[in-house]
Structures are given as structure tokens and as C-alpha cells.
Design a protein around this motif. Structure first.
Motif, PDB file in Angstrom:
ATOM      1  N   GLU A   1       0.865  -1.189   0.000  1.00 27.78           N
ATOM      2  CA  GLU A   1       0.000   0.000   0.000  1.00 27.78           C
ATOM      3  C   GLU A   1       0.894   1.229   0.000  1.00 27.78           C
ATOM      4  OE1 GLU A   1      -2.481  -0.575   3.449  1.00 27.78           O
ATOM      5  OE2 GLU A   1      -2.977  -2.580   2.727  1.00 27.78           O
ATOM      6  N   PRO A   2       1.098   1.782  -1.212  1.00 31.18           N
ATOM      7  CA  PRO A   2       2.093   2.869  -1.331  1.00 31.18           C
ATOM      8  C   PRO A   2       1.697   4.154  -0.583  1.00 31.18           C
ATOM      9  CG  PRO A   2       1.271   2.167  -3.499  1.00 31.18           C
ATOM     10  CD  PRO A   2       0.447   1.478  -2.498  1.00 31.18           C
ATOM     11  N   GLY A   3       0.388   4.338  -0.261  1.00 28.28           N
ATOM     12  CA  GLY A   3      -0.018   5.576   0.432  1.00 28.28           C
ATOM     13  C   GLY A   3      -0.162   6.708  -0.562  1.00 28.28           C
ATOM     14  N   GLU A   4      -0.797   7.802  -0.094  1.00 25.00           N
ATOM     15  CA  GLU A   4      -1.094   8.873  -1.060  1.00 25.00           C
ATOM     16  C   GLU A   4       0.012   9.913  -1.138  1.00 25.00           C
ATOM     17  OE1 GLU A   4      -4.993  10.264  -0.088  1.00 25.00           O
ATOM     18  OE2 GLU A   4      -5.838   8.328  -0.700  1.00 25.00           O
ATOM     19  N   VAL A   5       0.438  10.390   0.007  1.00 26.61           N
ATOM     20  CA  VAL A   5       1.500  11.419  -0.012  1.00 26.61           C
ATOM     21  C   VAL A   5       2.829  10.731   0.229  1.00 26.61           C
ATOM     22  CG1 VAL A   5       2.176  13.649   0.943  1.00 26.61           C
ATOM     23  CG2 VAL A   5      -0.200  12.885   1.121  1.00 26.61           C
ATOM     24  N   ARG A   6       3.693  10.795  -0.773  1.00 24.27           N
ATOM     25  CA  ARG A   6       4.980  10.120  -0.606  1.00 24.27           C
ATOM     26  C   ARG A   6       6.103  11.062  -1.003  1.00 24.27           C
ATOM     27  NH1 ARG A   6       2.185   6.531  -3.997  1.00 24.27           N
ATOM     28  NH2 ARG A   6       3.613   7.230  -5.620  1.00 24.27           N
TER      29      ARG A   6
ATOM     30  N   GLU B   1       3.665  -0.952   3.822  1.00 24.92           N
ATOM     31  CA  GLU B   1       3.026   0.372   3.790  1.00 24.92           C
ATOM     32  C   GLU B   1       4.106   1.440   3.728  1.00 24.92           C
ATOM     33  OE1 GLU B   1       0.782   0.518   7.405  1.00 24.92           O
ATOM     34  OE2 GLU B   1      -0.384  -1.263   6.858  1.00 24.92           O
ATOM     35  N   ILE B   2       3.730   2.554   3.082  1.00 26.84           N
ATOM     36  CA  ILE B   2       4.668   3.692   3.079  1.00 26.84           C
ATOM     37  C   ILE B   2       3.988   4.820   3.854  1.00 26.84           C
ATOM     38  CG2 ILE B   2       5.951   5.342   1.677  1.00 26.84           C
ATOM     39  CD1 ILE B   2       5.785   3.290  -0.600  1.00 26.84           C
ATOM     40  N   GLY B   3       4.662   5.336   4.816  1.00 24.86           N
ATOM     41  CA  GLY B   3       4.062   6.412   5.610  1.00 24.86           C
ATOM     42  C   GLY B   3       5.054   7.543   5.775  1.00 24.86           C
ATOM     43  N   GLN B   4       4.576   8.588   6.448  1.00 20.40           N
ATOM     44  CA  GLN B   4       5.449   9.750   6.663  1.00 20.40           C
ATOM     45  C   GLN B   4       5.379  10.130   8.139  1.00 20.40           C
ATOM     46  OE1 GLN B   4       4.323  13.111   4.321  1.00 20.40           O
ATOM     47  NE2 GLN B   4       6.257  14.174   4.701  1.00 20.40           N
ATOM     48  N   ALA B   5       6.516  10.303   8.759  1.00 20.22           N
ATOM     49  CA  ALA B   5       6.540  10.752  10.149  1.00 20.22           C
ATOM     50  C   ALA B   5       7.460  11.958  10.200  1.00 20.22           C
ATOM     51  CB  ALA B   5       7.053   9.654  11.061  1.00 20.22           C
ATOM     52  N   GLN B   6       6.871  13.126  10.374  1.00 16.38           N
ATOM     53  CA  GLN B   6       7.594  14.411  10.305  1.00 16.38           C
ATOM     54  C   GLN B   6       8.399  14.497   9.007  1.00 16.38           C
ATOM     55  OE1 GLN B   6       9.487  14.019  14.081  1.00 16.38           O
ATOM     56  NE2 GLN B   6       7.840  15.114  15.124  1.00 16.38           N
TER      57      GLN B   6
ATOM     58  N   VAL C   1      10.522   9.330   5.873  1.00 16.85           N
ATOM     59  CA  VAL C   1       9.639   8.382   5.180  1.00 16.85           C
ATOM     60  C   VAL C   1       9.808   7.032   5.875  1.00 16.85           C
ATOM     61  CG1 VAL C   1       9.309   7.119   3.014  1.00 16.85           C
ATOM     62  CG2 VAL C   1       9.694   9.584   2.971  1.00 16.85           C
ATOM     63  N   GLU C   2       8.674   6.387   6.109  1.00 18.22           N
ATOM     64  CA  GLU C   2       8.744   5.093   6.782  1.00 18.22           C
ATOM     65  C   GLU C   2       8.197   4.011   5.870  1.00 18.22           C
ATOM     66  OE1 GLU C   2       8.686   6.107  11.495  1.00 18.22           O
ATOM     67  OE2 GLU C   2       6.811   5.391  10.618  1.00 18.22           O
TER      68      GLU C   2
ATOM     69  N   ILE D   1      11.555   0.607   8.305  1.00 19.78           N
ATOM     70  CA  ILE D   1      12.775   1.318   7.865  1.00 19.78           C
ATOM     71  C   ILE D   1      12.386   2.791   7.813  1.00 19.78           C
ATOM     72  CG2 ILE D   1      14.251   1.825   5.889  1.00 19.78           C
ATOM     73  CD1 ILE D   1      14.108  -1.106   5.117  1.00 19.78           C
ATOM     74  N   SER D   2      13.128   3.609   8.556  1.00 20.17           N
ATOM     75  CA  SER D   2      12.806   5.041   8.562  1.00 20.17           C
ATOM     76  C   SER D   2      14.010   5.800   8.017  1.00 20.17           C
ATOM     77  CB  SER D   2      12.481   5.424  10.005  1.00 20.17           C
ATOM     78  OG  SER D   2      12.663   6.780  10.200  1.00 20.17           O
TER      79      SER D   2
END
Ligand SMILES: Nc1ncnc2c1ncn2[C@@H]1O[C@H](COP(=O)(O)OP(=O)(O)OP(=O)(O)O)[C@@H](O)[C@H]1O
Ligand SMILES: [Mg+2]
Length: 496
Positions: free
Chosen positions: A373-378, A412-417, A420-421, A485-486
């Protein structure tokens, strides 16, 4: 320890107070008994004296001129004129005597001269030097008298006789004044009306020295018991403390030995890693020669198979994979030499896509589903594609191996501050906390020798670190494992 000592001291004091309270109760009861005994004794003495006076009165009232004189404690003398004075005291000479006038009827009377010591001679046997004193208060006297007629210095008793008290307690000073030991004393009090011989009072005073001595002995016993009980409690406490200290020392020693063992283990592993690093560098170097040959021959094949579409596709795949191997090996050698990864700007979704493609066939074979799930904002990242792809492949293979057939793995691809995670989750066996803590150690594996070497996460961690990133391994909710992985996103990097 301070609390324990205070509790023990408290227990000793409380026990002492309880025993003291009990002793005090006993002592009060003993004093009460002593007072009661003196009261009874004084009543008995009073009855005795009253009976003797009654006898004297009867003798004195006999008709006839010759009165039998008892001679033991009284004497009867005829009077010419009745005086009506009643009792008189005469101490002019010798033992104390008391004179009483007894009426005989027809206006006549006789004097009865009573010798006080003789009157009391029988009852005075209750006296014991230093223990019991008998006092008598005949009519017409200002104070109590001793059996030999001396005035006794006992204001307190004199006053008490004015009341109806049956007994009183005397303090040390009063007891001493009566010739008793300097201890508390108790006086039993009785009063009686002897008719013509007036109103008499009797006091029997007894020293409480025995009770006092018993009491001080018991107090001594109490102190001795408290001290020995306290000493015993503290001794036991001390022994217990020593035992605990020894246990703590032993535990400390054990911990030290364990620490030493772990350090030794780490040292051995570090040596092995260093050796393996050199060895791997050598292997990577050696691979490049046959790889060059493979690439060369594949290129010849490709030119010869121009018309064979399947043949061309196969040779292209060989060239692609050989290129991949070369890329990874070069990247490793570069990292092993301490160099920075050669980075390019990349969409993390591309990275996830190429990594999942590479392991797709392994998942199919294991019957485990893999979804990304690549996510929307990358935001893009800067990375060595081959190396980070290799890192992700390691995580995906671990997840696949942890799952049963029918298991699920998601990326999954996410964003923390400004980071990219990339998160790999599985619903497999899960990982114990202590294993999670050690998972990135080189050669740490829970798999059999043919299943794993324990290098996957160690290499992954090195690759992520080389990208200024971090690797997190933790339990996944509700089951399985979650590995993240961050890495810094391009925005952060460009701002720096
Ligand atoms: N997704 C996971 N679920 C459960 N345990 C895991 C997972 N990933 C890693 N582990 C644990 O961490 C250990 C180390 O993993 P690592 O990838 O470094 O070595 P490996 O998989 O055992 O061998 P290899 O060198 O072939 O990768 C594994 O043996 C396993 O016990
Ligand atoms: Mg692995």
C-alpha cells in the motif's frame, strides 16, 4: 532496612508496654488486696478491744462493795461523787493509763482505770517490726497512739478516721514516720462505740514493701525480658540482613559473570564479523570476475538470438540480474570500505514495487499473500536503489518465512515528520522481546543452518544506517511482527 529496624523496635516497645501495663494491673490488684486485708484486720482488732472494754464495764457495774479486779488490763475504784466527765487520760507515770467513769445506778459511779498496753496486749501480737503497726485512738485523745501510748505522726490517718473510709494509702514519708520502710503503706480503719468508754478508732498500717519488692523484681524481669527480646529480634534481623547482603553480593557476582560472558560472546562475534567482512569482501571481489564473464557471454548470446524473441527475453533477464548482483556487490564493497552510498532521488513506491517483484515468486511458493500500500502522499527519498531494495527484500523474506501457508504480509509507506517510513507487517509467529533486541546482531538467528545465517537484518541495519536512517523491530498488533525502515525524506535533506 531502616523501616524494618523501626518496625522491630516498635514491636519490642509495644510488647514492653503491654507487659508493663499487665504488671501495673497486677500491682494495683495486689495493693487493693493489701488494703482490704488491713481493713479486715482492723475490724478484728476493734472487735477484740470492744469485747474487752465491755467486760470491764460489766465488772465495774457489779453490785456490792467488793469488785473483783481483773488485774490484767483494768482496775476498778469506787468514787465518792460522780463527775460525769467520762474518759480521762492520765500519763503521769509509767505506762499509759486511761480512766473511765462507769455509772452504777442510783447516782453512784466507779472509775475504771485501763492500762492501754495491757488492753492491747493480745491484739498487738499482729504487729511485726518494719511490716505492720497497730494504732489506736481512744476517746479524748487528739491523735492516734501506738500500743505503748506514744503519739503517732499520722495526720493523714487521723483525717481519714474522721470520714468513713475503710482503708487509705500512705506515702513513703508517712510510712517512715511510723517506723515502716520507705515504701507505700496501707492502713485499714475501724471505728466503734464502747458506750461508757466512748468512741474508739483502730488503724492497722502495713507496709507494701513486699509488694513493692515483688514489683521492682518484676520490673527488673520486664526490663531483662525486653532487653533480651529486643537483642534477639535485632540479632535475627541482623542475621537476616547479612544473609540478604550475601545473597545480593552473590547475585551481583552472578550478574558480573553473566556480563563478562556476554562481553566475551560479543568479542568473539565481533572478531567473526570482522573476519567475515574481509572474507565477504574477498568473495565479492572474486564474484566480479565470473560475473564479467557471464555478462560478456550473455551479450554475445543476445546478439546471436536477435530473431528468437524468448531467447532475447531470457538473456535480457540474465543481464538484468547480473547487473543487480554487480550493483549490490559494488554497494557492499563501497560500504565495507567506509564510503557513502551512491544516492539517487527516488519515489519510495518504486523501491517497494521493485523489491516486491523480486520476492513475488518466493511468496507464491510459500502460499503467503503479499500486498503493497504505497499511500497517497509520498515525499521522495535519496538512496542507493540497489542497496535499499536489498534491505527491503531481506525484511520481506523474513516476514514470508515467519508466516504459515495462508499468511499475510503488507508493505506500507508512511510519513513521520520529515522522514519516510517503509513498514513491513506480517501475521506470522511474532518475535519475542529479547529476540527483537538481538535481531540485528550479526549471526543471530533462530532458524536452522539451512534456513538462515543471521546476517539478513545485520546487513539491512548497516544499509539503513548508511542512509542516516533507523531500523525498528517490534511486535505487530494483534499478531505477528512489524519492521520499519525510517529514512530522511528529500525535503529534510534539501533543507539541510
Ligand atoms: N518478521 C519476522 N518475524 C519473526 N521473527 C523474525 C522476523 N524477522 C526477523 N526475525 C527473527 O530475527 C532473526 C534474525 O533475522 P535475520 O534476517 O538477521 O537472520 P535470518 O533470517 O535468521 O537468516 P538470514 O541471514 O538468512 O536472513 C531471525 O532468525 C528471526 O528469529
Ligand atoms: Mg533473514
Amino acid at each position: 532496612m531502616v523501616l524494618v529496624a523501626l518496625a522491630m523496635a516498635g514491636a519490642v516497645v509495644a510488647t514492653g508496654a503491654l507487659v508493663r501495663w499487665d504488671e501495673k494491673r497486677e500491682e494495683d490488684a495486689a495493693f487493693e488486696d493489701l488494703a482490704l486485708e488491713q481493713s479486715r484486720l482492723s475490724r478484728a482488732v476493734a472487735a477484740g478491744v470492744q469485747a474487752r472494754l465491755e467486760y470491764a464495764r460489766r465488772v465495774a457495774s457489779l453490785e456490792g462493795d467488793h469488785v473483783p479486779s481483773d488485774g490484767s488490763f483494768f482496775e476498778v475504784r469506787d468514787r465518792a461523787e460522780p463527775s460525769g466527765e467520762g474518759a480521762r487520760r492520765a500519763t503521769a507515770s509509767g505506762p499509759t493509763t486511761l480512766t473511765f467513769e462507769v455509772a452504777r445506778g442510783a447516782g453512784r459511779s466507779r472509775d475504771v482505770v485501763v492500762s492501754l498496753p495491757a488492753l492491747l496486749d493480745q491484739v498487738s501480737t499482729i504487729e511485726r517490726p518494719g511490716e505492720v503497726v497497730l494504732l489506736v485512738h481512744p476517746p479524748g485523745e487528739a491523735r492516734l497512739l501506738t500500743v505503748d501510748g506514744r503519739e503517732a505522726a499520722t495526720t493523714h490517718v487521723d483525717e481519714a478516721l474522721e470520714t468513713s473510709a475503710a482503708s487509705i494509702r500512705l506515702d513513703r514519708a508517712e510510712a517512715t514516720a511510723l517506723g515502716l520502710p520507705a515504701r507505700a503503706a496501707f492502713a485499714g480503719l475501724s471505728r466503734f462505740d464502747a458506750g461508757s468508754f466512748g468512741h474508739w478508732s483502730i488503724a492497722v498500717v502495713a507496709s507494701a514493701s513486699r509488694e513493692r519488692t515483688r514489683e521492682s523484681r518484676s520490673r527488673l524481669r520486664l526490663v531483662a525480658t525486653s532487653v533480651s527480646a529486643g537483642a534477639l529480634v535485632f540479632l535475627l534481623g541482623w542475621l537476616n540482613l547479612r544473609r540478604r547482603e550475601k545473597e545480593a553480593d552473590f547475585a551481583k557476582e552472578l550478574a558480573l559473570v553473566e556480563l563478562q560472558r556476554r562481553l566475551d560472546e560479543r568479542l568473539v562475534r565481533a572478531n567473526r564479523v570482522a573476519m567475515m567482512g574481509t572474507f565477504a569482501t574477498g568473495v565479492a571481489h572474486e564474484i566480479s570476475t565470473p560475473l564479467g564473464v557471464i555478462v560478456g557471454k550473455a551479450e554475445i548470446l543476445e546478439s546471436k538470438l536477435k530473431d528468437d524473441e524468448r531467447g532475447v527475453k531470457a538473456t535480457r533477464a540474465i543481464l538484468e540480474q547480473a547487473d543487480r548482483i554487480r550493483g549490490v556487490v559494488r554497494g557492499f564493497l563501497n560500504l565495507a570500505r567506509g564510503g557513502d552510498p551512491v544516492k539517487e532521488r527516488l519515489d519510495p513506491a518504486d523501491l517497494v514495487r521493485s523489491a516486491t517483484n523480486l520476492v513475488q515468486h518466493r511468496f507464491e511458493k510459500a502460499g503467503v499473500s503479499l500486498s503493497a500500500e504505497p499511500g497517497e502522499v509520498r515525499p521522495p527519498i535519496f538512496c542507493d536503489k540497489r542497496l535499499l531494495e536489498h534491505a527491503l527484500v531481506n525484511l520481506l523474506l523474513n516476514a514470508c518465512q515467519a508466516c504459515e501457508r495462508g499468511g499475510h504480509v503488507t508493505v506500507e509507506i508512511g510519513q513521520a515528520q520529515d522522514r519516510v517510513e517503509i513498514v513491513v507487517k506480517d501475521d506470522g509467529t511474532g518475535i519475542a522481546e529479547e529476540d527483537a533486541a538481538r535481531a540485528i546482531e550479526p549471526f543471530f538467528t533462530t532458524k536452522s543452518a539451512d534456513q538462515g545465517t543471521g546476517l539478513g537484518l545485520a546487513i539491512t541495519n548497516e544499509i539503513v544506517k548508511a542512509h542516516r536512517g533507523a531500523l525498528r523491530i517490534e511486535p505487530n498488533e494483534p499478531i505477528g511482527t512489524k519492521v520499519t525502515i525510517s529514512v530522511p525524506s528529500v525535503v529534510e535533506r534539501s533543507e539541510k
